[in-house]
Design a protein around this motif. Sequence first.
Motif, PDB file in Angstrom:
ATOM      1  N   ARG A  83       0.825  -1.210   0.000  1.00 46.01           N
ATOM      2  CA  ARG A  83       0.000   0.000   0.000  1.00 46.01           C
ATOM      3  C   ARG A  83       0.860   1.261   0.000  1.00 46.01           C
ATOM      4  O   ARG A  83       0.622   2.206  -0.748  1.00 46.01           O
ATOM      5  N   GLU A  84       1.899   1.244   0.838  1.00 45.72           N
ATOM      6  CA  GLU A  84       2.818   2.394   0.904  1.00 45.72           C
ATOM      7  C   GLU A  84       3.636   2.509  -0.369  1.00 45.72           C
ATOM      8  O   GLU A  84       3.829   3.611  -0.912  1.00 45.72           O
ATOM      9  N   ARG A  85       4.127   1.374  -0.895  1.00 45.46           N
ATOM     10  CA  ARG A  85       4.952   1.405  -2.110  1.00 45.46           C
ATOM     11  C   ARG A  85       4.128   1.873  -3.312  1.00 45.46           C
ATOM     12  O   ARG A  85       4.615   2.644  -4.146  1.00 45.46           O
ATOM     13  N   LEU A  86       2.873   1.445  -3.384  1.00 42.52           N
ATOM     14  CA  LEU A  86       1.988   1.921  -4.468  1.00 42.52           C
ATOM     15  C   LEU A  86       1.751   3.419  -4.350  1.00 42.52           C
ATOM     16  O   LEU A  86       1.731   4.138  -5.348  1.00 42.52           O
ATOM     17  N   ALA A  87       1.579   3.903  -3.119  1.00 42.34           N
ATOM     18  CA  ALA A  87       1.324   5.332  -2.911  1.00 42.34           C
ATOM     19  C   ALA A  87       2.535   6.167  -3.336  1.00 42.34           C
ATOM     20  O   ALA A  87       2.397   7.207  -3.985  1.00 42.34           O
ATOM     21  N   ILE A  88       3.742   5.700  -2.986  1.00 39.29           N
ATOM     22  CA  ILE A  88       4.964   6.449  -3.326  1.00 39.29           C
ATOM     23  C   ILE A  88       5.162   6.476  -4.838  1.00 39.29           C
ATOM     24  O   ILE A  88       5.335   7.546  -5.440  1.00 39.29           O
ATOM     25  N   VAL A  89       5.129   5.306  -5.467  1.00 45.47           N
ATOM     26  CA  VAL A  89       5.376   5.242  -6.923  1.00 45.47           C
ATOM     27  C   VAL A  89       4.276   5.994  -7.678  1.00 45.47           C
ATOM     28  O   VAL A  89       4.551   6.740  -8.627  1.00 45.47           O
ATOM     29  N   GLY A  90       3.033   5.836  -7.218  1.00 44.22           N
ATOM     30  CA  GLY A  90       1.904   6.477  -7.900  1.00 44.22           C
ATOM     31  C   GLY A  90       1.923   7.994  -7.802  1.00 44.22           C
ATOM     32  O   GLY A  90       1.304   8.677  -8.625  1.00 44.22           O
ATOM     33  N   ALA A  91       2.629   8.535  -6.821  1.00 40.93           N
ATOM     34  CA  ALA A  91       2.677   9.992  -6.641  1.00 40.93           C
ATOM     35  C   ALA A  91       3.732  10.662  -7.522  1.00 40.93           C
ATOM     36  O   ALA A  91       3.775  11.883  -7.613  1.00 40.93           O
ATOM     37  N   LEU A  92       4.576   9.867  -8.176  1.00 44.15           N
ATOM     38  CA  LEU A  92       5.657  10.462  -8.980  1.00 44.15           C
ATOM     39  C   LEU A  92       5.099  11.116 -10.241  1.00 44.15           C
ATOM     40  O   LEU A  92       4.178  10.591 -10.876  1.00 44.15           O
ATOM     41  N   LYS A  93       5.741  12.229 -10.603  1.00 39.93           N
ATOM     42  CA  LYS A  93       5.339  13.008 -11.778  1.00 39.93           C
ATOM     43  C   LYS A  93       5.406  12.183 -13.063  1.00 39.93           C
ATOM     44  O   LYS A  93       4.594  12.369 -13.963  1.00 39.93           O
ATOM     45  N   VAL A  94       6.391  11.278 -13.158  1.00 41.55           N
ATOM     46  CA  VAL A  94       6.583  10.519 -14.411  1.00 41.55           C
ATOM     47  C   VAL A  94       5.674   9.294 -14.505  1.00 41.55           C
ATOM     48  O   VAL A  94       5.654   8.629 -15.538  1.00 41.55           O
ATOM     49  N   VAL A  95       4.940   8.991 -13.431  1.00 43.67           N
ATOM     50  CA  VAL A  95       4.110   7.772 -13.417  1.00 43.67           C
ATOM     51  C   VAL A  95       2.639   8.136 -13.614  1.00 43.67           C
ATOM     52  O   VAL A  95       2.102   8.977 -12.896  1.00 43.67           O
ATOM     53  N   ASP A  96       1.994   7.488 -14.589  1.00 41.07           N
ATOM     54  CA  ASP A  96       0.581   7.797 -14.868  1.00 41.07           C
ATOM     55  C   ASP A  96      -0.378   6.861 -14.146  1.00 41.07           C
ATOM     56  O   ASP A  96      -1.495   7.260 -13.832  1.00 41.07           O
ATOM     57  N   ALA A  97       0.028   5.607 -13.927  1.00 38.05           N
ATOM     58  CA  ALA A  97      -0.859   4.666 -13.241  1.00 38.05           C
ATOM     59  C   ALA A  97      -0.038   3.567 -12.586  1.00 38.05           C
ATOM     60  O   ALA A  97       1.050   3.224 -13.061  1.00 38.05           O
ATOM     61  N   VAL A  98      -0.573   3.036 -11.481  1.00 37.70           N
ATOM     62  CA  VAL A  98       0.076   1.917 -10.791  1.00 37.70           C
ATOM     63  C   VAL A  98      -0.948   0.798 -10.576  1.00 37.70           C
ATOM     64  O   VAL A  98      -2.147   1.059 -10.496  1.00 37.70           O
ATOM     65  N   PHE A  99      -0.437  -0.412 -10.491  1.00 40.12           N
ATOM     66  CA  PHE A  99      -1.298  -1.550 -10.145  1.00 40.12           C
ATOM     67  C   PHE A  99      -0.438  -2.554  -9.389  1.00 40.12           C
ATOM     68  O   PHE A  99       0.792  -2.434  -9.375  1.00 40.12           O
ATOM     69  N   VAL A 100      -1.073  -3.537  -8.739  1.00 43.89           N
ATOM     70  CA  VAL A 100      -0.332  -4.541  -7.972  1.00 43.89           C
ATOM     71  C   VAL A 100       0.068  -5.694  -8.890  1.00 43.89           C
ATOM     72  O   VAL A 100      -0.778  -6.266  -9.587  1.00 43.89           O
ATOM     73  N   GLU A 101       1.361  -6.012  -8.902  1.00 44.40           N
ATOM     74  CA  GLU A 101       1.858  -7.176  -9.647  1.00 44.40           C
ATOM     75  C   GLU A 101       1.768  -8.387  -8.707  1.00 44.40           C
ATOM     76  O   GLU A 101       2.505  -8.468  -7.728  1.00 44.40           O
ATOM     77  N   GLU A 102       0.844  -9.294  -9.022  1.00 44.10           N
ATOM     78  CA  GLU A 102       0.610 -10.431  -8.118  1.00 44.10           C
ATOM     79  C   GLU A 102       1.577 -11.583  -8.380  1.00 44.10           C
ATOM     80  O   GLU A 102       1.884 -12.349  -7.480  1.00 44.10           O
ATOM     81  N   SER A 103       2.020 -11.715  -9.644  1.00 39.09           N
ATOM     82  CA  SER A 103       2.877 -12.856  -9.973  1.00 39.09           C
ATOM     83  C   SER A 103       3.808 -12.519 -11.129  1.00 39.09           C
ATOM     84  O   SER A 103       3.412 -11.812 -12.064  1.00 39.09           O
ATOM     85  N   LEU A 104       5.042 -13.022 -11.056  1.00 37.93           N
ATOM     86  CA  LEU A 104       6.035 -12.741 -12.105  1.00 37.93           C
ATOM     87  C   LEU A 104       5.623 -13.367 -13.429  1.00 37.93           C
ATOM     88  O   LEU A 104       6.034 -12.904 -14.491  1.00 37.93           O
ATOM     89  N   GLU A 105       4.847 -14.423 -13.355  1.00 40.23           N
ATOM     90  CA  GLU A 105       4.469 -15.174 -14.565  1.00 40.23           C
ATOM     91  C   GLU A 105       3.341 -14.518 -15.346  1.00 40.23           C
ATOM     92  O   GLU A 105       2.993 -14.989 -16.424  1.00 40.23           O
ATOM     93  N   GLN A 106       2.745 -13.466 -14.804  1.00 36.87           N
ATOM     94  CA  GLN A 106       1.599 -12.844 -15.484  1.00 36.87           C
ATOM     95  C   GLN A 106       1.978 -11.655 -16.359  1.00 36.87           C
ATOM     96  O   GLN A 106       1.112 -10.895 -16.777  1.00 36.87           O
ATOM     97  N   LYS A 107       3.270 -11.506 -16.666  1.00 39.24           N
ATOM     98  CA  LYS A 107       3.708 -10.323 -17.429  1.00 39.24           C
ATOM     99  C   LYS A 107       2.934 -10.151 -18.739  1.00 39.24           C
ATOM    100  O   LYS A 107       2.541  -9.046 -19.089  1.00 39.24           O
ATOM    101  N   ARG A 108       2.730 -11.266 -19.463  1.00 40.40           N
ATOM    102  CA  ARG A 108       2.038 -11.166 -20.752  1.00 40.40           C
ATOM    103  C   ARG A 108       0.623 -10.604 -20.554  1.00 40.40           C
ATOM    104  O   ARG A 108       0.191  -9.720 -21.293  1.00 40.40           O
ATOM    105  N   ASP A 109      -0.086 -11.116 -19.532  1.00 35.28           N
ATOM    106  CA  ASP A 109      -1.456 -10.637 -19.261  1.00 35.28           C
ATOM    107  C   ASP A 109      -1.444  -9.145 -18.931  1.00 35.28           C
ATOM    108  O   ASP A 109      -2.295  -8.391 -19.399  1.00 35.28           O
TER     109      ASP A 109
END
Length: 131
Positions: free
Chosen positions: A55-81
């Motif tokens: 929750r904290e890491r999403l808030a920090i990354v999502g607040a950056l000027k260069v970042v337009d959207a954030v989401f939770v990466e649940e699994s390394l294997e879902q990159k294609r999805d």
Amino acid sequence: MPRTVITFGTFDVFHVGHLRVLERAAELGDRLVVGVSADALNERKKGRAPIFSQRERLAIVGALKVVDAVFVEESLEQKRDYVLEHGADVLVMGDDWAGKFDELGDVCEVVYLARTPAISTTAIIEHIADL
Ligand code: C2G
């Protein structure tokens, strides 16, 4: 059509190496979407919980000027999805992952960026622990 860039990471104990990779990723397109790895994914991968919660890491990354959207990466294997779901044209990863995601070259461009030397979350944690 705007060009969407996607990247992934834990971004725990956020530092300048994290900032630089996100800035360079953003320059490769018009829109930057970031998958921030879930606490559970970290525990599976590194055997310990991150210092900052997802929750904290999403808030920090999502607040950056260069970042337009954030989401939770649940699994390394879902990159294609994730690439398809977010309509990403470019997947950016640090070169510690070089070659690992080349198979996604059929759905997006895959770019590996050089890491910023001499800084890491682990080194920061060790430094503080030694003070
Ligand atoms: N990074 C960097 N320079 C550093 C440290 C990190 O460029 N000195 C980059 C990494 O290469 C990565 C991003 O910052 O692109 C996030 O790093 P981590 O939080 O260590 O991410 P990681 O745990 O490797 O990601 O699907 C990937 C997973 O989410 C795990």
